[in-house]
Motif scaffolding. Structure first.
Motif, PDB file in Angstrom:
ATOM      1  N   GLY A 154       8.477 -17.994  -0.767  1.00  0.00           N
ATOM      2  CA  GLY A 154       8.758 -16.570  -0.911  1.00  0.00           C
ATOM      3  C   GLY A 154       8.768 -16.136  -2.367  1.00  0.00           C
ATOM      4  N   LEU A 155       9.328 -16.973  -3.229  1.00  0.00           N
ATOM      5  CA  LEU A 155       9.358 -16.658  -4.653  1.00  0.00           C
ATOM      6  C   LEU A 155       7.952 -16.650  -5.247  1.00  0.00           C
ATOM      7  CD1 LEU A 155      11.249 -16.094  -7.030  1.00  0.00           C
ATOM      8  CD2 LEU A 155      11.312 -18.548  -7.443  1.00  0.00           C
ATOM      9  N   ALA A 156       7.142 -17.629  -4.867  1.00  0.00           N
ATOM     10  CA  ALA A 156       5.761 -17.676  -5.364  1.00  0.00           C
ATOM     11  C   ALA A 156       4.967 -16.470  -4.874  1.00  0.00           C
ATOM     12  CB  ALA A 156       5.087 -18.974  -4.913  1.00  0.00           C
ATOM     13  N   THR A 157       5.167 -16.077  -3.630  1.00  0.00           N
ATOM     14  CA  THR A 157       4.467 -14.917  -3.084  1.00  0.00           C
ATOM     15  C   THR A 157       4.901 -13.636  -3.799  1.00  0.00           C
ATOM     16  OG1 THR A 157       4.387 -16.024  -0.939  1.00  0.00           O
ATOM     17  CG2 THR A 157       3.975 -13.654  -0.962  1.00  0.00           C
ATOM     18  N   THR A 158       6.192 -13.507  -4.035  1.00  0.00           N
ATOM     19  CA  THR A 158       6.704 -12.313  -4.706  1.00  0.00           C
ATOM     20  C   THR A 158       6.181 -12.214  -6.134  1.00  0.00           C
ATOM     21  OG1 THR A 158       8.711 -12.444  -3.375  1.00  0.00           O
ATOM     22  CG2 THR A 158       8.801 -11.081  -5.351  1.00  0.00           C
ATOM     23  N   LEU A 159       6.239 -13.325  -6.873  1.00  0.00           N
ATOM     24  CA  LEU A 159       5.749 -13.322  -8.248  1.00  0.00           C
ATOM     25  C   LEU A 159       4.240 -13.085  -8.313  1.00  0.00           C
ATOM     26  CD1 LEU A 159       7.800 -16.221  -9.844  1.00  0.00           C
ATOM     27  CD2 LEU A 159       8.067 -13.780 -10.229  1.00  0.00           C
ATOM     28  N   GLY A 160       3.518 -13.698  -7.402  1.00  0.00           N
ATOM     29  CA  GLY A 160       2.067 -13.520  -7.373  1.00  0.00           C
ATOM     30  C   GLY A 160       1.668 -12.089  -7.057  1.00  0.00           C
ATOM     31  N   SER A 161       2.302 -11.502  -6.064  1.00  0.00           N
ATOM     32  CA  SER A 161       1.948 -10.126  -5.708  1.00  0.00           C
ATOM     33  C   SER A 161       2.382  -9.149  -6.800  1.00  0.00           C
ATOM     34  CB  SER A 161       2.583  -9.744  -4.364  1.00  0.00           C
ATOM     35  OG  SER A 161       3.989  -9.777  -4.460  1.00  0.00           O
ATOM     36  N   GLY A 162       3.515  -9.430  -7.451  1.00  0.00           N
ATOM     37  CA  GLY A 162       3.944  -8.583  -8.568  1.00  0.00           C
ATOM     38  C   GLY A 162       2.972  -8.652  -9.727  1.00  0.00           C
ATOM     39  N   GLY A 163       2.505  -9.854 -10.031  1.00  0.00           N
ATOM     40  CA  GLY A 163       1.521 -10.026 -11.105  1.00  0.00           C
ATOM     41  C   GLY A 163       0.206  -9.336 -10.778  1.00  0.00           C
ATOM     42  N   MET A 164      -0.213  -9.432  -9.524  1.00  0.00           N
ATOM     43  CA  MET A 164      -1.462  -8.775  -9.107  1.00  0.00           C
ATOM     44  C   MET A 164      -1.328  -7.253  -9.176  1.00  0.00           C
ATOM     45  SD  MET A 164      -3.759 -11.031  -8.462  1.00  0.00           S
ATOM     46  CE  MET A 164      -4.955 -10.357  -7.345  1.00  0.00           C
ATOM     47  N   MET A 165      -0.176  -6.724  -8.788  1.00  0.00           N
ATOM     48  CA  MET A 165       0.018  -5.272  -8.852  1.00  0.00           C
ATOM     49  C   MET A 165       0.025  -4.793 -10.301  1.00  0.00           C
ATOM     50  SD  MET A 165      -0.082  -3.436  -6.290  1.00  0.00           S
ATOM     51  CE  MET A 165       0.479  -1.920  -7.010  1.00  0.00           C
ATOM     52  N   TYR A 166       0.667  -5.560 -11.173  1.00  0.00           N
ATOM     53  CA  TYR A 166       0.683  -5.192 -12.588  1.00  0.00           C
ATOM     54  C   TYR A 166      -0.733  -5.195 -13.149  1.00  0.00           C
ATOM     55  CZ  TYR A 166       1.460  -5.402 -17.596  1.00  0.00           C
ATOM     56  OH  TYR A 166       1.413  -5.162 -18.940  1.00  0.00           O
ATOM     57  N   ASP A 167      -1.500  -6.237 -12.844  1.00  0.00           N
ATOM     58  CA  ASP A 167      -2.868  -6.330 -13.338  1.00  0.00           C
ATOM     59  C   ASP A 167      -3.739  -5.222 -12.744  1.00  0.00           C
ATOM     60  OD1 ASP A 167      -4.900  -7.671 -14.877  1.00  0.00           O
ATOM     61  OD2 ASP A 167      -5.739  -8.332 -12.955  1.00  0.00           O
ATOM     62  N   PHE A 168      -3.551  -4.930 -11.466  1.00  0.00           N
ATOM     63  CA  PHE A 168      -4.324  -3.855 -10.824  1.00  0.00           C
ATOM     64  C   PHE A 168      -4.048  -2.525 -11.518  1.00  0.00           C
ATOM     65  CE2 PHE A 168      -4.755  -0.438  -7.718  1.00  0.00           C
ATOM     66  CZ  PHE A 168      -6.068  -0.639  -7.276  1.00  0.00           C
ATOM     67  N   ASN A 169      -2.768  -2.248 -11.798  1.00  0.00           N
ATOM     68  CA  ASN A 169      -2.420  -1.003 -12.484  1.00  0.00           C
ATOM     69  C   ASN A 169      -2.983  -0.974 -13.901  1.00  0.00           C
ATOM     70  OD1 ASN A 169      -1.061   0.146 -10.346  1.00  0.00           O
ATOM     71  ND2 ASN A 169       0.901  -0.731 -10.943  1.00  0.00           N
ATOM     72  N   ALA A 170      -2.970  -2.106 -14.592  1.00  0.00           N
ATOM     73  CA  ALA A 170      -3.509  -2.163 -15.951  1.00  0.00           C
ATOM     74  C   ALA A 170      -5.009  -1.905 -15.939  1.00  0.00           C
ATOM     75  CB  ALA A 170      -3.203  -3.520 -16.586  1.00  0.00           C
ATOM     76  N   GLN A 171      -5.722  -2.448 -14.940  1.00  0.00           N
ATOM     77  CA  GLN A 171      -7.166  -2.220 -14.859  1.00  0.00           C
ATOM     78  C   GLN A 171      -7.483  -0.793 -14.448  1.00  0.00           C
ATOM     79  OE1 GLN A 171      -9.499  -4.343 -15.917  1.00  0.00           O
ATOM     80  NE2 GLN A 171      -7.743  -5.574 -16.559  1.00  0.00           N
ATOM     81  N   ALA A 172      -6.653  -0.218 -13.591  1.00  0.00           N
ATOM     82  CA  ALA A 172      -6.871   1.162 -13.163  1.00  0.00           C
ATOM     83  C   ALA A 172      -6.624   2.131 -14.315  1.00  0.00           C
ATOM     84  CB  ALA A 172      -5.961   1.490 -11.987  1.00  0.00           C
ATOM     85  N   GLN A 173      -5.742   1.789 -15.229  1.00  0.00           N
ATOM     86  CA  GLN A 173      -5.441   2.669 -16.360  1.00  0.00           C
ATOM     87  C   GLN A 173      -6.565   2.680 -17.394  1.00  0.00           C
ATOM     88  OE1 GLN A 173      -2.060   3.926 -17.453  1.00  0.00           O
ATOM     89  NE2 GLN A 173      -1.376   3.836 -15.352  1.00  0.00           N
ATOM     90  N   LYS A 174      -7.433   1.672 -17.368  1.00  0.00           N
ATOM     91  CA  LYS A 174      -8.541   1.635 -18.330  1.00  0.00           C
ATOM     92  C   LYS A 174      -9.527   2.774 -18.090  1.00  0.00           C
ATOM     93  CE  LYS A 174      -8.439  -3.180 -19.644  1.00  0.00           C
ATOM     94  NZ  LYS A 174      -9.146  -4.453 -19.674  1.00  0.00           N
ATOM     95  N   ASN A 175      -9.701   3.171 -16.827  1.00  0.00           N
ATOM     96  CA  ASN A 175     -10.575   4.288 -16.476  1.00  0.00           C
ATOM     97  C   ASN A 175      -9.748   5.330 -15.734  1.00  0.00           C
ATOM     98  OD1 ASN A 175     -12.818   2.893 -17.483  1.00  0.00           O
ATOM     99  ND2 ASN A 175     -13.127   1.850 -15.547  1.00  0.00           N
ATOM    100  N   PRO A 176      -9.042   6.186 -16.453  1.00  0.00           N
ATOM    101  CA  PRO A 176      -8.134   7.115 -15.775  1.00  0.00           C
ATOM    102  C   PRO A 176      -8.852   8.179 -14.955  1.00  0.00           C
ATOM    103  CG  PRO A 176      -8.152   7.530 -18.142  1.00  0.00           C
ATOM    104  CD  PRO A 176      -8.991   6.326 -17.899  1.00  0.00           C
ATOM    105  N   GLY A 177     -10.122   8.455 -15.253  1.00  0.00           N
ATOM    106  CA  GLY A 177     -10.844   9.496 -14.534  1.00  0.00           C
ATOM    107  C   GLY A 177     -11.278   9.094 -13.143  1.00  0.00           C
ATOM    108  N   GLU A 178     -11.539   7.809 -12.911  1.00  0.00           N
ATOM    109  CA  GLU A 178     -12.041   7.383 -11.597  1.00  0.00           C
ATOM    110  C   GLU A 178     -10.975   6.590 -10.844  1.00  0.00           C
ATOM    111  OE1 GLU A 178     -14.575   3.390 -11.859  1.00  0.00           O
ATOM    112  OE2 GLU A 178     -15.334   4.962 -13.200  1.00  0.00           O
ATOM    113  N   LEU A 179     -11.088   6.606  -9.552  1.00  0.00           N
ATOM    114  CA  LEU A 179     -10.132   5.943  -8.681  1.00  0.00           C
ATOM    115  C   LEU A 179     -10.606   4.515  -8.395  1.00  0.00           C
ATOM    116  CD1 LEU A 179      -7.527   6.606  -7.151  1.00  0.00           C
ATOM    117  CD2 LEU A 179      -8.916   7.188  -5.185  1.00  0.00           C
ATOM    118  N   MET A 180      -9.773   3.532  -8.641  1.00  0.00           N
ATOM    119  CA  MET A 180     -10.155   2.134  -8.410  1.00  0.00           C
ATOM    120  C   MET A 180      -9.631   1.687  -7.051  1.00  0.00           C
ATOM    121  SD  MET A 180      -9.149  -1.254 -10.604  1.00  0.00           S
ATOM    122  CE  MET A 180     -10.547  -1.410 -11.668  1.00  0.00           C
ATOM    123  N   ASP A 181     -10.522   1.133  -6.246  1.00  0.00           N
ATOM    124  CA  ASP A 181     -10.080   0.607  -4.958  1.00  0.00           C
ATOM    125  C   ASP A 181      -9.950  -0.912  -5.039  1.00  0.00           C
ATOM    126  OD1 ASP A 181     -12.764   0.060  -5.133  1.00  0.00           O
ATOM    127  OD2 ASP A 181     -13.174   0.421  -3.014  1.00  0.00           O
TER     128      ASP A 181
END
Length: 123
Positions: free
Chosen positions: A9-36
């Motif tokens: 559970g801890l590994a899953t929580t940390l992994g999903s948190g890291g992925m969400m942070y990275d997803f948000n960081a990549q989405a912020q690089k192109n603020p005009g377009e929506l990243m799926d």
């Protein structure tokens, strides 16, 4: 069994948190377009491969004592004293020099208090 589930559970929580942070960081690089999610997943493998350097360059450290190169002692080099190492480390920082002066003063004071205790005794 509970330790295994807790670890999973801890590994899953940390992994999903890291992925969400990275997803948000990549989405912020192109603020005009929506990243799926599919667009993110397709670029993930290339970014991870670019992070793995085959020949890493020089290490950049924010702390000066970490960025110093490690020296290896040879038979021809003279041994250095601890006091020389401390003086070299402290020479660039006035705060560390002040701390060192206070520490030396406390050492002298405690030395003489021990001497007085031995000479005068408990009486």
């Amino acid at each position: 069994m509970s330790k295994i589930l807790l670890s999973l559970g801890l590994a899953t929580t940390l992994g999903s948190g890291g992925m969400m942070y990275d997803f948000n960081a990549q989405a912020q690089k192109n603020p005009g377009e929506l990243m799926d999610l599919m667009q993110y997943a397709s670029g993930l493998q290339g970014r991870v491969t670019n992070l793995m350097e085959r020949e890493p360059g020089p290490r950049i450290a924010s702390l000066p004592q970490v960025s110093r190169r490690m020296s290896t002692a040879s038979f021809s080099s003279a041994p250095r004293s601890t006091q020389q190492d401390i003086n070299e480390f402290v020479q660039d920082s006035p705060q560390l020099q002040a701390m060192l002066k206070v520490d030396k003063a406390k050492q002298r004071e405690s030395f003489w208090s021990r001497v007085r205790q031995k000479v005068m005794g408990d009486n």
